[in-house]
Design an enzyme around this catalytic site. Sequence first.
Site, PDB file in Angstrom:
ATOM      1  N   ARG A  30      -6.476  -7.754  -2.863  1.00 10.61           N
ATOM      2  CA  ARG A  30      -6.098  -6.465  -3.460  1.00 10.61           C
ATOM      3  C   ARG A  30      -5.818  -6.537  -4.958  1.00 10.61           C
ATOM      4  O   ARG A  30      -5.984  -5.552  -5.656  1.00 10.61           O
ATOM      5  CB  ARG A  30      -4.923  -5.835  -2.702  1.00 10.61           C
ATOM      6  N   PRO A  70      -1.478   7.702   9.342  1.00 16.51           N
ATOM      7  CA  PRO A  70      -0.867   6.720   8.440  1.00 16.51           C
ATOM      8  C   PRO A  70      -1.357   5.311   8.750  1.00 16.51           C
ATOM      9  O   PRO A  70      -1.399   4.905   9.907  1.00 16.51           O
ATOM     10  CB  PRO A  70       0.635   6.850   8.745  1.00 16.51           C
ATOM     11  N   GLY A  71      -1.767   4.605   7.722  1.00 10.94           N
ATOM     12  CA  GLY A  71      -2.171   3.211   7.896  1.00 10.94           C
ATOM     13  C   GLY A  71      -1.207   2.339   7.115  1.00 10.94           C
ATOM     14  O   GLY A  71      -0.301   1.711   7.651  1.00 10.94           O
ATOM     15  N   ARG A  72      -1.387   2.369   5.789  1.00 12.47           N
ATOM     16  CA  ARG A  72      -0.557   1.570   4.883  1.00 12.47           C
ATOM     17  C   ARG A  72       0.947   1.746   5.158  1.00 12.47           C
ATOM     18  O   ARG A  72       1.674   0.767   5.315  1.00 12.47           O
ATOM     19  CB  ARG A  72      -0.855   2.004   3.452  1.00 12.47           C
ATOM     20  N   TYR A  94      -3.770  -3.892   4.753  1.00 10.77           N
ATOM     21  CA  TYR A  94      -4.979  -4.202   3.974  1.00 10.77           C
ATOM     22  C   TYR A  94      -4.938  -5.604   3.363  1.00 10.77           C
ATOM     23  O   TYR A  94      -5.466  -5.823   2.274  1.00 10.77           O
ATOM     24  CB  TYR A  94      -5.206  -3.148   2.883  1.00 10.77           C
ATOM     25  N   CYS A 120     -12.839 -20.714  -6.009  1.00 10.95           N
ATOM     26  CA  CYS A 120     -13.523 -21.235  -7.176  1.00 10.95           C
ATOM     27  C   CYS A 120     -14.048 -20.090  -8.040  1.00 10.95           C
ATOM     28  O   CYS A 120     -15.253 -19.924  -8.203  1.00 10.95           O
ATOM     29  CB  CYS A 120     -14.657 -22.142  -6.710  1.00 10.95           C
ATOM     30  N   GLY A 154      -2.476   8.406   3.849  1.00 12.21           N
ATOM     31  CA  GLY A 154      -2.343   8.378   2.402  1.00 12.21           C
ATOM     32  C   GLY A 154      -0.960   8.290   1.800  1.00 12.21           C
ATOM     33  O   GLY A 154      -0.842   8.162   0.580  1.00 12.21           O
TER      34      GLY A 154
HETATM   35  N1  LLP Z   1      -7.654   8.127   7.509  1.00  9.44           N
HETATM   36  C1  LLP Z   1      -8.810   7.947   6.854  1.00  9.44           C
HETATM   37  C2  LLP Z   1      -9.946   8.782   7.188  1.00  9.44           C
HETATM   38  C3  LLP Z   1      -8.901   6.955   5.871  1.00  9.44           C
HETATM   39  O1  LLP Z   1     -10.045   6.781   5.223  1.00  9.44           O
HETATM   40  C4  LLP Z   1      -7.781   6.148   5.569  1.00  9.44           C
HETATM   41  C5  LLP Z   1      -7.858   5.083   4.578  1.00  9.44           C
HETATM   42  C6  LLP Z   1      -6.589   6.377   6.291  1.00  9.44           C
HETATM   43  C7  LLP Z   1      -6.563   7.386   7.244  1.00  9.44           C
HETATM   44  C8  LLP Z   1      -5.348   5.579   6.047  1.00  9.44           C
HETATM   45  O2  LLP Z   1      -4.831   5.780   4.786  1.00  9.44           O
HETATM   46  P1  LLP Z   1      -3.436   5.099   4.384  1.00  9.44           P
HETATM   47  O3  LLP Z   1      -2.348   5.792   5.168  1.00  9.44           O
HETATM   48  O4  LLP Z   1      -3.521   3.670   4.733  1.00  9.44           O
HETATM   49  O5  LLP Z   1      -3.330   5.339   2.938  1.00  9.44           O
HETATM   50  N2  LLP Z   1      -8.319  -1.038   1.090  1.00  9.44           N
HETATM   51  C9  LLP Z   1      -7.541  -0.083   0.308  1.00  9.44           C
HETATM   52  C10 LLP Z   1      -7.196   1.145   1.098  1.00  9.44           C
HETATM   53  C11 LLP Z   1      -8.393   1.877   1.636  1.00  9.44           C
HETATM   54  C12 LLP Z   1      -8.015   3.097   2.424  1.00  9.44           C
HETATM   55  C13 LLP Z   1      -9.193   3.648   3.144  1.00  9.44           C
HETATM   56  N3  LLP Z   1      -8.927   4.756   3.991  1.00  9.44           N
HETATM   57  C14 LLP Z   1      -6.288  -0.791  -0.202  1.00  9.44           C
HETATM   58  O6  LLP Z   1      -6.116  -1.972   0.062  1.00  9.44           O
HETATM   59  O7  LLP Z   1      -5.487  -0.172  -0.908  1.00  9.44           O
END
Ligand code: LLP
Length: 434
Positions: free
Chosen positions: A333, A294-296, A393, A364, A251
């Site tokens: 997005r 961490p993802g994003r 994403y 389209c 997050g």
């Molecule tokens: N862990 C869990 C259980 C999650 O559901 C998520 C993201 C993460 C970790 C990673 O979170 P981050 O560090 O990336 O914030 N498609 C959306 C984002 C959806 C996030 C879903 N869960 C976008 O493009 O902003």
Amino acid sequence: MAEFVMDNCSVNENGHLTVAGVDTVELARRYGTPLMVLDENKIRSIARVYKEAMRKYFGEGSMPLFASKALSFTGIYRIMAEEGIGSDAVSSGEIYTAKNAGFDISKMVFHGNNKTDADIEYAISLGIGRFVVDGDEELEAVNEIAGRHGIKQRIELRITPGIDPHTHKAISTGRVDSKFGNAIATGQAEKITVKALSLPNIELMGFHCHIGSQIFEVEPFVQAAEIMMKYIADIKKKTGFTAKELNLGGGFGVRYVKEHPYFDYGQAIKTLADKMKRIASISGIAMPIVFMEPGRSMVASAGLTLYTVGSVKRIPDMKNYVSVDGGMTDNPRYALYQSQYEMVIANKADKKADFACSVAGRCCESGDLLAENIMLQGAEKGDVLAVLVTGAYNYAMASNYNRIPRPELVMIRDGEPYVAIKRESFEDLIRNEI
Ligand code: LLP
């Protein structure tokens, strides 16, 4: 010298935008557009910031688990494996990709609010590290299938701490009414904890929470960690069970545009650790091993997308549209969340951005936009448009809507570009069609 939200971007002597030292206009010529470009060294350096800060402040065994939903493909699992960190997965498809890339599945946690029995069977047969169990049916299914495999499956329980961080509602997940997890407030968390402790083929390792995504303040994370530590203490008092692990989810926010603040991940981890250690000592519980997902923040700022401008439409006294050869199929997005991006005409990066316009994709439908009312350098057909901070994403959420093939993905390692995902072909589009 122009400043960009990506600190690995610059402008060279030809007035072209560069990323990781490579001319983006050259990249567009060499590989075609739309093109996703990722700076591998940047991803590795962010992974190290997380890994080192977590080890330093939370102690041995604590580590980041890359949330691979942000960007799942063979090469990224290899990089995370080489960096010695774990990963999370949300589908059998992600687990398959990781396994196939040689990723150690025992360092993977499996998420999702509706894993099928087939998913559970598949993950157990590959030796998945942990299930993050979301509800009763899943808990029973994991217990049953683990029993059949003659193992005791390690799990964490997904707990809803009841936090509502200020982020887009589609990506906020910690509230009591979320589709994910088991709320402490309703008593469901305690109930499923007691049940997990009673099942013969389940080894409860601890708890998980995730409050949302693209959050810039440390405060909501501190609050969640505090609630979870108190929950651990409460459960210990009631059942005698001491959680060995606490997974705080992902997050942390990413700076997409200059108006967004900087977020110091290492400092935030230190703040969290200090707070948690204090609660641990007050409540007389041991400090758990901590995981974060961490993802994003791990990949977003390493990536940009290059497009070719195809048309510039000027509607007198109303607006101007710059149309590019990609759009919502490679980056949905803006259409989904009105996400803001910094954009530059890569072959005119040294020029002033004095042309007010909206950037449209080629699908389209009128909602296929990448930006509205932004300033760009004067655009014309043949220019290369760079959209910055698209590492997370974007490719992961790409689709074939309108039968548009997914772009090529090129990575840059030590100044050398290489293809990590080939551009989809028309044959790929009909591969499964009979
Ligand atoms: N862990 C869990 C259980 C999650 O559901 C998520 C993201 C993460 C970790 C990673 O979170 P981050 O560090 O990336 O914030 N498609 C959306 C984002 C959806 C996030 C879903 N869960 C976008 O493009 O902003």
